[in-house]
Design a protein around this motif. Sequence first.
Motif, PDB file in Angstrom:
ATOM      1  N   SER A  56       0.838  -1.198   0.000  1.00 52.98           N
ATOM      2  CA  SER A  56       0.000   0.000   0.000  1.00 52.98           C
ATOM      3  C   SER A  56       0.869   1.242   0.000  1.00 52.98           C
ATOM      4  CB  SER A  56      -0.930   0.009   1.213  1.00 52.98           C
ATOM      5  OG  SER A  56      -0.189   0.126   2.400  1.00 52.98           O
ATOM      6  N   GLY A  57       0.248   2.322  -0.373  1.00 54.18           N
ATOM      7  CA  GLY A  57       0.881   3.628  -0.372  1.00 54.18           C
ATOM      8  C   GLY A  57      -0.167   4.647   0.021  1.00 54.18           C
ATOM      9  N   SER A  58       0.134   5.890  -0.143  1.00 49.77           N
ATOM     10  CA  SER A  58      -0.831   6.912   0.256  1.00 49.77           C
ATOM     11  C   SER A  58      -2.005   7.010  -0.706  1.00 49.77           C
ATOM     12  CB  SER A  58      -0.141   8.267   0.379  1.00 49.77           C
ATOM     13  OG  SER A  58       0.442   8.630  -0.867  1.00 49.77           O
TER      14      SER A  58
END
Length: 101
Positions: A56-58
């Motif tokens: 995941s990332g932002s």
Amino acid sequence: MTIRRAFVLVAAVFTGWIAVMAVVMRFSDAAPAAVALFPRAGFMQALPDSAAVISSGSLFYTVSGDVKGMGAALYKAGARLVLPAGLTGCLPLPKTAKQPR
């Protein structure tokens, strides 16, 4: 004028490529994973039970799992754009070792 046309052409090809990938992911289960871009709040809680977030990332989640209709399920969970992930591409993977007979 030539640079402007080239920029417009590149932008059109890129937009078309993203659109084709999104349509393929929406109506096909060809990819082993999916990238859910720009998810809404509560996305993680709305994922199907058999789906797992593998990174995941932002602004994205990469989701894998044995989910029938993965793209549709991710849109329902709150993803604004779903693209395929984990595909090997058009060329076959190279053989790294000889297969035993």
